[in-house]
Design an enzyme around this catalytic site. Sequence first.
Site, PDB file in Angstrom:
ATOM      1  N   ARG A 121       1.307  28.331   0.232  1.00  7.59           N
ATOM      2  CA  ARG A 121       0.606  27.406  -0.675  1.00  7.59           C
ATOM      3  C   ARG A 121       1.535  26.510  -1.473  1.00  7.59           C
ATOM      4  NH1 ARG A 121      -2.229  32.116  -2.142  1.00  7.59           N
ATOM      5  NH2 ARG A 121      -4.026  32.462  -0.789  1.00  7.59           N
ATOM      6  N   LYS A 143       4.248  11.467   0.144  1.00  2.00           N
ATOM      7  CA  LYS A 143       3.362  11.574   1.313  1.00  2.00           C
ATOM      8  C   LYS A 143       4.037  12.434   2.369  1.00  2.00           C
ATOM      9  CE  LYS A 143       0.690   7.269   1.151  1.00  2.00           C
ATOM     10  NZ  LYS A 143       0.385   6.031   1.892  1.00  2.00           N
ATOM     11  N   GLU A 185      11.038  -2.822   6.035  1.00  2.12           N
ATOM     12  CA  GLU A 185      10.464  -2.376   4.759  1.00  2.12           C
ATOM     13  C   GLU A 185      11.225  -2.982   3.575  1.00  2.12           C
ATOM     14  OE1 GLU A 185       7.666  -0.657   4.488  1.00  2.12           O
ATOM     15  OE2 GLU A 185       7.416  -0.116   6.596  1.00  2.12           O
ATOM     16  N   LYS A 227       9.786   0.872  -4.772  1.00  3.78           N
ATOM     17  CA  LYS A 227       8.863   1.870  -4.211  1.00  3.78           C
ATOM     18  C   LYS A 227       8.487   2.926  -5.254  1.00  3.78           C
ATOM     19  CE  LYS A 227       6.828   4.537  -0.992  1.00  3.78           C
ATOM     20  NZ  LYS A 227       7.002   5.051   0.341  1.00  3.78           N
ATOM     21  N   GLU A 237      -2.693   6.257  -4.076  1.00  7.84           N
ATOM     22  CA  GLU A 237      -3.163   5.058  -3.416  1.00  7.84           C
ATOM     23  C   GLU A 237      -4.569   4.655  -3.790  1.00  7.84           C
ATOM     24  OE1 GLU A 237      -3.228   4.037   1.168  1.00  7.84           O
ATOM     25  OE2 GLU A 237      -1.244   4.430   0.402  1.00  7.84           O
ATOM     26  N   ARG A 241      -0.718   1.127  -5.080  1.00  4.46           N
ATOM     27  CA  ARG A 241       0.089   1.609  -3.970  1.00  4.46           C
ATOM     28  C   ARG A 241      -0.254   0.889  -2.667  1.00  4.46           C
ATOM     29  NH1 ARG A 241       2.300   7.706  -2.959  1.00  4.46           N
ATOM     30  NH2 ARG A 241       3.405   7.256  -1.037  1.00  4.46           N
ATOM     31  N   ASN A 245       1.261  -1.814   1.592  1.00  2.71           N
ATOM     32  CA  ASN A 245       0.788  -2.011   2.964  1.00  2.71           C
ATOM     33  C   ASN A 245       0.946  -3.449   3.441  1.00  2.71           C
ATOM     34  OD1 ASN A 245       0.056   0.664   3.252  1.00  2.71           O
ATOM     35  ND2 ASN A 245      -2.008   0.327   2.471  1.00  2.71           N
ATOM     36  N   HIS A 248       1.207  -4.330   7.046  1.00  6.85           N
ATOM     37  CA  HIS A 248       0.873  -3.124   7.811  1.00  6.85           C
ATOM     38  C   HIS A 248      -0.480  -3.197   8.509  1.00  6.85           C
ATOM     39  CE1 HIS A 248       4.448  -1.571   5.932  1.00  6.85           C
ATOM     40  NE2 HIS A 248       4.308  -0.391   6.510  1.00  6.85           N
ATOM     41  N   HIS A 252       0.329  -2.290  12.052  1.00  9.96           N
ATOM     42  CA  HIS A 252      -0.147  -1.038  12.654  1.00  9.96           C
ATOM     43  C   HIS A 252      -0.928  -1.301  13.941  1.00  9.96           C
ATOM     44  CE1 HIS A 252       0.181   1.682   8.847  1.00  9.96           C
ATOM     45  NE2 HIS A 252       1.233   1.806   9.630  1.00  9.96           N
ATOM     46  N   HIS A 264       8.645   0.752  14.085  1.00  4.60           N
ATOM     47  CA  HIS A 264       7.736   0.479  12.969  1.00  4.60           C
ATOM     48  C   HIS A 264       8.122  -0.808  12.231  1.00  4.60           C
ATOM     49  CE1 HIS A 264       4.990   1.272   9.689  1.00  4.60           C
ATOM     50  NE2 HIS A 264       5.978   1.224   8.815  1.00  4.60           N
TER      51      HIS A 264
END
Lengths: 360, 360
Positions: A121, A143, A185, A227, A237, A241, A245, A248, A252, A264
């Site tokens: 946990r 993340k 990025e 960031k 997000e 946040r 993107n 993206h 994506h 990427h």
Amino acid sequence: MNSIHVETPLKNYNIHFEASFKSLPEHILELKKNYSKIAIISDDQVAPLYTSQVKTVLESLNVEILNFDFAHGEINKNYKTINLIYDFLITNQFDRQSLLIALGGGVVGDMVGFTAATYMRGIDFIQVPTSLLAQVDSSIGGKTGIDFNGYKNIVGAFHQPEMVYVNTKTLRTLPTQEFASGMGEVIKHSLIKDEAYMSFLENNVDAIKGLNHEAITELIKLSCLIKSDVVSKDEREQGLRATLNFGHTIGHAIERLMNFKRLHGECVALGMLAASHISYAIGHLTTSDMDRISSLIDLYNLPVKIDGLSPETIYTELFFDKKTKHHQLNFVLLKTIGTCYMDNQLNEKLIMEGIKAILK
Amino acid sequence: MNSIHVETPLKNYNIHFEASFKSLPEHILELKKNYSKIAIISDDQVAPLYTSQVKTVLESLNVEILNFDFAHGEINKNYKTINLIYDFLITNQFDRQSLLIALGGGVVGDMVGFTAATYMRGIDFIQVPTSLLAQVDSSIGGKTGIDFNGYKNIVGAFHQPEMVYVNTKTLRTLPTQEFASGMGEVIKHSLIKDEAYMSFLENNVDAIKGLNHEAITELIKLSCLIKSDVVSKDEREQGLRATLNFGHTIGHAIERLMNFKRLHGECVALGMLAASHISYAIGHLTTSDMDRISSLIDLYNLPVKIDGLSPETIYTELFFDKKTKHHQLNFVLLKTIGTCYMDNQLNEKLIMEGIKAILK
């Protein structure tokens, strides 16, 4: 300044910038955690380069240090690899007082972070990112996750590291194309947040591409600041946040359509150009802004055009996780170079214009 | 009082007590979340009894409601079942605004909670516990998880529900032995926290075993209050929460040695008796306290003795997750009936005395 302090709702931590692994043990001691064991977890590409170095440096801690390597690449970012890590931890009796160190690029960080989030946990972990993409982006923000049935990062958790430790020298072993991908990025950070940062990137191309220590450290710090500032204010997000993107939405879509064979950062570069074209069409950016953006992307060996895809295919792919084409798309657009905003009301014509601008 | 308010570091939520599922939609509306979809997730024992009832009741919400059932039992509490749930959610396009409802006993709650904790890095879920054990214990406190390689709950996360909704009537379909198992945790709550609660259990045996609505509601509320009070103060088991492990040190050892063929509450009952004997041997409890405790356990159809195990086997098993026998064991002992304390300095002789007291 060798550190940045990051505050999040559940945990505050530091990002340290160094030119070696030497200071890692002293920063671990600063955590005052008295860890029962430490595992250095990496993949089979990074481990041969750095695991024994990190292990040697950590010997001064007088704690049992074990290591585990898994097969590299996005294709192994799944529960099968996670199960191998659980198995390793259980077999070696790792407990709630143990520490995991994620040594590697973004995939390693995401997977070790997810393991740390879910073993017993939740146990502590440290990010030691070795790729530019991980150093300026994925190691910061909490993340963690894995892919499932072809869906990227659909299984995961928010779990902040105890610390991020960046050894800028690890970039010397990074393949050129991976470095360029990370620059995607970096350029994004400058475009959405900081025009002066963009000038820095324009004026220091040779130093940055040559991995000049001062230039590269400055770049990583500036990107980490942008960031970490965003994620401090919006960990989960809800709004702010989402500005990260930028590039993206279309990026994506291209990434998926190319079956993840383009890196990427390359797809993000194309996505940023498309989004900039939309901003230009709306009237926010000038022709010279557009020239600056595409020149910078090109200078860092990122693509400004792609062939083999039709505009309709890309447009349809934007809705891959939506029920219908009537579902709204959230676009991040530029107001100026250095400032951005969200727009979820774009019409098909504008989006198609952006897409067509990046097709050969 | 039809609700208890629980506060935790990350989330506050209510536990509602009702005699039907009728108020479930109104309590979901109170959350003001505007859910995109709802999944009722249950196992193949509970689903045939209650899923369609819950589905019908929720129709007034005008949200798409789907359901998914998996094979019941601890043996299916693993990543394979979790993967089936992920698959169901992805196929049906559940997103971050979706809600999961865990309808069932402890295994269902733990697994749906873990799915909610990890799908898209965490989505909302509601506990609708249908067994006594889940109603008074496992649905409260935010622990979610699955077993891995024979290790119980070794993979998991802390993830609080948006709400716990207890329909006391579901106990009518609970097998008698499962009811007794839940009573193990109920008796535990009274012993560690509330002597008056113990008297209530002694004075209302027939009403409670006969599932009299008032008596059973009172019991569930009192247990929920004790459990939620402890976890509000100590979500992540730094200290206070460990007192809930009363009876579990020896209880878990017996559970493992019996290959989980005896129910959890039965093993906890034996563990509580052994721990009480230790408390008695130290001089905290009187002979009449001991008689009260074993009578109460017996009255609720829980075992006071076990055969087929040697004291040495049980003693050794206490250390199954420790490196050596020199590792300290944390025991929860009673100071009086209704108050407890932690002791990690017990010697082997005292522990063996406790173990021998429960062997036939």
